[in-house]
Design an enzyme around this catalytic site. Structure first.
Site, PDB file in Angstrom:
ATOM      1  N   HIS A  77       0.814  -1.223   0.000  1.00 42.34           N
ATOM      2  CA  HIS A  77       0.000   0.000   0.000  1.00 42.34           C
ATOM      3  C   HIS A  77       0.844   1.269   0.000  1.00 42.34           C
ATOM      4  CE1 HIS A  77       0.486  -0.190   4.492  1.00 42.34           C
ATOM      5  NE2 HIS A  77       0.402   1.119   4.378  1.00 42.34           N
ATOM      6  N   ASP A 122      -0.046  -7.564   1.395  1.00 44.62           N
ATOM      7  CA  ASP A 122       0.499  -6.214   1.569  1.00 44.62           C
ATOM      8  C   ASP A 122       2.024  -6.233   1.679  1.00 44.62           C
ATOM      9  OD1 ASP A 122       0.513  -3.493   1.812  1.00 44.62           O
ATOM     10  OD2 ASP A 122      -0.179  -3.452   3.896  1.00 44.62           O
ATOM     11  N   GLN A 209       1.353   6.435  12.396  1.00 45.52           N
ATOM     12  CA  GLN A 209       1.486   7.130  11.124  1.00 45.52           C
ATOM     13  C   GLN A 209       2.933   7.199  10.671  1.00 45.52           C
ATOM     14  OE1 GLN A 209       0.056   9.720  13.611  1.00 45.52           O
ATOM     15  NE2 GLN A 209      -1.819  10.400  12.610  1.00 45.52           N
ATOM     16  N   SER A 212       4.265   2.491   8.204  1.00 45.55           N
ATOM     17  CA  SER A 212       3.874   1.495   7.209  1.00 45.55           C
ATOM     18  C   SER A 212       5.073   0.993   6.424  1.00 45.55           C
ATOM     19  CB  SER A 212       2.880   2.096   6.221  1.00 45.55           C
ATOM     20  OG  SER A 212       1.573   2.017   6.684  1.00 45.55           O
TER      21      SER A 212
END
Length: 265
Positions: A77, A122, A209, A212
């Site tokens: 992603h 992912d 945040q 990832s």
């Protein structure tokens, strides 16, 4: 609902300022009604220089791990489609993104997991234009032998939900959460074969945040680091009964290795 622990739009573009000289970068608050915020290490402590030499910061606002001298393993992603891509800059070799000794390398190709549609699968590989030498790589787990116990996470993401990105690398430890418990926590949204969960029932420690694509790792039988997860998604950051959800690397190990071979890494 935005699940991913990544950065988008203006924030991702402005991340270059963190590497270039700004101290921190404020993340935008979640939109009203959007309960999920993208991954940073909440409840973490500063990592020492050289402690995790395989950690990578990516210019789109994600993390990654050095799979080989020319390949970075990250989350699907975090990237676009498979193909030539020279727009990504990887920063390596430092805990301080502003350090004069940081290594920066551009990408030349992205390989996103085949069949990725935003639900599972992912993982992705980013090929670097030039090899990175002098830094340890992070081997991936090829069996489920290490998919339990206590894990380490690290990243430059926010230190609190909706907070600022970090100049210095933070680290934390999180315990394994069973598929059954995690699935109950998330109302059945977990894909047990493809995802692995970790975190405390009481919350307080988690990725957040900007984390990832970064690795979740632990010691193997020889006391060497081995990667078991890729930061994928979660409900907010460090909330009670909402552990972090990670791509289960062992499930995709053969596919990752095959892709790496095809990319020359």
């Amino acid at each position: 609902m935005v699940r991913w622990r990544t950065l988008t739009g203006l924030l991702a573009t402005a991340l270059a300022a963190v590497t270039a000289g700004s101290l921190t970068l404020a993340a935008p608050a979640a939109a009203a009604g959007d309960a999920t915020v993208t991954p940073n290490v909440v409840g973490g402590t500063p990592a020492a220089q050289g402690e995790f030499p395989f950690m990578v910061r990516l210019s789109m606002g994600c993390g990654g791990s050095l799979y080989s001298p020319t390949l970075v393993l990250t989350a699907a992603h975090c990237v676009g489609r498979t193909g030539a891509n020279t727009s990504i800059t990887a920063t390596l070799g430092v805990v301080d993104l502003q350090s004069a000794s940081r290594i920066t390398v551009r990408s030349n190709y992205v390989y996103r997991a085949p069949g990725y549609t935003g639900n599972g699968k992912d993982w992705a590989l980013i090929r670097l234009a030039t090899p990175v030498t002098g830094l340890a790589t992070l081997p991936i787990a090829t069996t489920g032998a290490y998919d339990s116990g206590t894990f380490t996470v690290a990243g430059w993401g926010a230190a609190r939900e909706g907070g600022a990105q970090q100049r210095y690398l933070l680290k934390a430890t999180v315990p394994f959460v069973s598929d059954s418990v995690c699935s109950t926590n998330y109302g059945g949204d977990i894909i047990p074969a493809e995802e692995i969960c970790a975190g405390y029932a009481s919350g307080g420690t988690d990725t957040c945040q900007g984390d990832s694509g970064g690795p979740m790792f632990r010691r193997d039988a020889t006391n060497a680091w081995i990667q078991v997860g890729i930061v994928s998604w979660g409900e907010g950051c460090a909330r009670p009964n909402y552990p972090g959800v990670y791509t289960q690397v062992s499930y995709f190990a053969s596919a990752i290795a095959s892709a790496a071979t095809s990319l020359g890494g």
